[in-house]
Design a protein around this motif. Structure first.
Motif: not given
Length: 340
Positions: A16-17, A24, A62, A334
């Motif tokens: 994820p950013q 990142n 993820k 998130f």
């Protein structure tokens, strides 16, 4: 192996950013290192076995626990040590193993957009695949030292306790909401907490930082699970990939449902009539979902999300101000973005 699976093997999860482009890029590169180690560990063994234990890994995910481990490692002076990557993979292997067993217990048909292992090969193969993943994790864990083995044994004991607690159900006289909160702490929070602990421990972070990351992970786990439970009812299936009411069909009553059932009005009364165990009739599932959506269940559950976010933030305040700490705050956010 099917061509679609062959394509999946080559796909690396995208982190994820969570901050600057430099952070990142660095995080993505380290996720790829961990992913390579994970895939290599899953290729060890007889061919008739490796396709089964690779099934969920190549289906996606993820790698959230891997990301948290790698972020926690930024607080030490050895953030890219081999032991950090091994710790990340141990946590992910354990998570994958629990998914195999969960799908058997839940009689699930699908997982991560593919047939579940139990649907494809039967319950016995799925259980054995999960067991083998625990063995692979244990083998890697042995390289991390006796203290880590002891810590992870406690983690695993708590995780299984949570699964058992949920399966046995709420004891007579026990508050169902307190029972639920304990279950999700044990089933979800403990493994996320371990990711933070082990990432910090094996990068050489100070003990007080390691302990704050461990506590942060526990609170973040509560947030993620409650958010998942809200999504189970209010999500658009096209966007979430979840079929609303799945938990109701399994007889698992999550936080928004429990709050709705507690209401002293016609909504709560009717839900208490319907939800006495697994709900098998489609019409009753739809009725229950409509009643829950009319209730204060979501608002009450959201209050608990906010409470655990505050607790998580309190742990972040114990950490040095840094890009890593900002990224952890983004990681917590998130989960909240998924609520829309």
């Amino acid at each position: 192996m099917a061509s679609t699976e062959q394509a999946a093997v080559k796909t690396t999860p995208v982190a994820p950013q969570l901050g600057t482009s430099e952070l990142n890029e660095m995080l993505q590169a380290r996720v790829e290192v961990a992913e390579k180690l994970l895939r290599e560990s899953l290729m060890e063994g007889e061919p008739f076995l490796t396709d089964k234990i690779n099934h969920l890994a190549i289906a996606g995910g993820k790698r959230f626990r891997v990301v948290f481990t790698l972020l926690a490692a930024l607080y030490g002076d050895k953030p890219t040590s081999q032991n950090v990557y091994k710790a990340a993979v141990v946590v992910e292997l354990t998570h994958l193993a629990t998914l195999y067993h969960d799908d058997v217990m839940d009689e699930a048909d699908r997982r991560r957009g593919a047939d579940s292992a139990n649907m494809r090969w039967g319950n016995s193969i799925a259980i054995l695949a999960g067991d083998y993943l625990f063995a692979v994790a244990s083998d890697m864990l042995a390289d991390l030292g006796a203290a880590t083995v002891s810590h992870f044994a406690s983690t695993f004991r708590e995780l299984v306790t949570g699964q058992m607690r949920e399966t046995v159900g709420c004891a007579e006289g026990e508050d169902p909401i307190e029972h639920y909160m304990t279950v999700i702490q044990e089933k979800t929070g403990v493994l996320i907490a371990a990711a933070g602990f082990l990432g910090a421990e094996h990068s050489g972070a100070p003990a007080e930082v390691r302990d704050a990351l461990h506590a942060f992970g526990r609170n973040m786990g509560q947030v993620f699970q409650i958010v998942d439970d809200i999504i189970d009812i209010w999500s658009d299936p096209e966007e979430s990939g979840k079929v609303p009411g799945t938990d109701l069909r399994e007889g698992v009553f999550t936080l928004p449902v429990l709050y709705a059932m507690r209401q002293e009005d016609e909504v709560g009364a009717r839900l208490r009539e319907i939800l006495t165990g697994p709900v098998e009739e489609d019409a009753l599932v739809e009725e229950a979902l409509e009643l829950i959506k009319r209730s204060q269940g979501r608002e009450r559950a959201q209050e608990q999300v906010n409470l655990y976010c505050e607790k998580a933030e309190a742990e972040l305040q114990k950490l040095p101000a840094s890009e890593a700490t900002d990224a952890l705050r983004e990681l917590l956010g998130f989960a909240l973005k998924r609520l829309g």
